[in-house]
Design an enzyme around this catalytic site. Structure first.
Site, PDB file in Angstrom:
ATOM      1  N   ARG A 232       0.847  -1.179   0.000  1.00 48.22           N
ATOM      2  CA  ARG A 232       0.000   0.000   0.000  1.00 48.22           C
ATOM      3  C   ARG A 232       0.888   1.235   0.000  1.00 48.22           C
ATOM      4  NH1 ARG A 232      -3.272  -2.895  -1.578  1.00 48.22           N
ATOM      5  NH2 ARG A 232      -5.391  -3.292  -0.818  1.00 48.22           N
ATOM      6  N   GLU A 261      -2.439   7.363  -5.150  1.00 47.82           N
ATOM      7  CA  GLU A 261      -2.701   6.665  -6.415  1.00 47.82           C
ATOM      8  C   GLU A 261      -4.158   6.725  -6.862  1.00 47.82           C
ATOM      9  OE1 GLU A 261      -3.533   2.052  -5.884  1.00 47.82           O
ATOM     10  OE2 GLU A 261      -1.545   2.558  -5.126  1.00 47.82           O
ATOM     11  N   HIS A 293      -0.017  -0.340  -9.826  1.00 47.28           N
ATOM     12  CA  HIS A 293      -0.767  -1.332  -9.046  1.00 47.28           C
ATOM     13  C   HIS A 293      -1.131  -2.555  -9.892  1.00 47.28           C
ATOM     14  CE1 HIS A 293      -3.066  -1.383  -5.045  1.00 47.28           C
ATOM     15  NE2 HIS A 293      -2.998  -2.631  -5.487  1.00 47.28           N
TER      16      HIS A 293
END
Length: 327
Positions: A232, A261, A293
């Protein structure tokens, strides 16, 4: 069941429809995230399905309860985007996918290490331009290096197994005791930071881990350390990591996640101005590798996510509490 499916991408639609062959569920796919403005799109549905950058805060959950929606299923492992106390208060069942493909994320972390080290992305671009020079492409042997792994869950252990195959010495830290192979040496967090040549983060985002990589922890690391984050974004304090890159304290940085993000990832900004000075600064460093991601993004993982999410919907509808239940 009618499912409001937020943050839907084409590959989500494909994998979920493939698993929904019996048409037991009717998915309403929305390519926008769940928030206080979009929650009304779920009216008439029985459940909502969300991803990493959706917002299931107290206000959103209250509105879902007002729409008589009592099921929220996450198609991811992390659940920091959900207010679990509010979910319990409004009697909303929350389920997640705790382990869809640990190897997918672990392999992506290794790919980032190899790319940063051996500079294959730069070599690829050079050769395409007819430049076969090896200047400034020097890497280092992974064999014998100390690799610190923060978080020894399923992904962390899968990562350790791969790095052990390279002949690395594995230093592991996890506040939760677990059984793991003997080749992983348990150390405290400070010792891991000070001894590791490479550090890879494999832990959830909770209050105790937010900004665990900041000025104080960075100061304990070896000069020129390689840092990898596929967990994360908010595990790393962005301003502090930029300063450490500027001074050379961090020699290589690979991130598949980013603190801000949700404003950028899973979208195409190739024809737009990016209004984020931090990500632009990170992109300017030659020793930084950023992916959007995609650690989870394999055929096997997508199929597993869809399969487990549909099972979670069935269990939630039948009132079954399983290991995937969060409330």
């Amino acid at each position: 069941m009618r499912i409001a499916f937020y943050s839907a991408q084409p590959y989500d639609k494909s994998s979920f429809e493939e698993m929904n062959k019996e048409k037991a569920y009717r998915f309403l796919f929305f390519d926008i995230d769940l928030n206080e403005q979009t929650v009304k799109l779920a009216e008439g549905c029985d459940a909502v399905c969300i991803f990493v950058n959706d917002h299931a805060n107290a206000k959103v959950l209250e509105r879902l309860a007002g729409l008589n929606i009592k099921i929220v299923v996450l198609r991811c492992a992390g659940f920091n985007q959900v207010d679990l106390e509010a979910a319990q208060r409004f009697e909303i069942s929350v389920y997640r996918v705790p382990a869809y493909s640990p190897e997918a994320v672990a392999e992506h972390a290794v790919a980032m290490i190899l790319t940063l080290n051996r500079k294959t992305h730069k070599a690829y671009n050079r050769v395409r331009e007819g430049n076969f020079s090896l200047n400034r492409l020097t890497g280092f042997n992974l064999h014998g290096k100390k690799v610190g792994v923060v978080g020894l869950g399923k992904i962390g252990l899968a990562f350790c197994k791969i790095m052990h195959g390279f002949g690395c010495e594995l230093l592991g830290y996890d506040p939760v005791e677990s059984t793991h192979p003997d080749y992983i040496i348990n150390v405290n967090f400070e010792e891991l930071l000070s001894k590791s040549d490479i550090i890879s983060l494999h832990c959830p985002l909770v209050p105790s881990t937010k900004h665990m990589i900041k000025e104080e922890s960075l100061a304990l690391m070896k000069n020129g350390v390689m840092l990898i984050n596929t967990s994360r974004g908010a595990l790393i304090h962005t301003t502090d990591i930029i300063n450490s890159l500027k001074t050379g304290k961090v020699g290589h940085l690979g991130i598949d996640v980013y603190e801000q993000e949700e404003k950028l990832f899973f979208r195409d900004f190739s024809e737009h101005i990016i209004d984020d000075d931090d990500i632009l600064r990170l992109m300017s460093f030659p020793n930084v590798l950023i992916t959007s991601h995609q650690g989870f993004f394999t055929t096997e993982a997508l199929a597993e996510i869809a399969s487990i999410t549909l099972k979670n919907l069935r269990d939630a509808k039948n009132g079954l509490k399983t290991n995937n239940s969060l409330t």
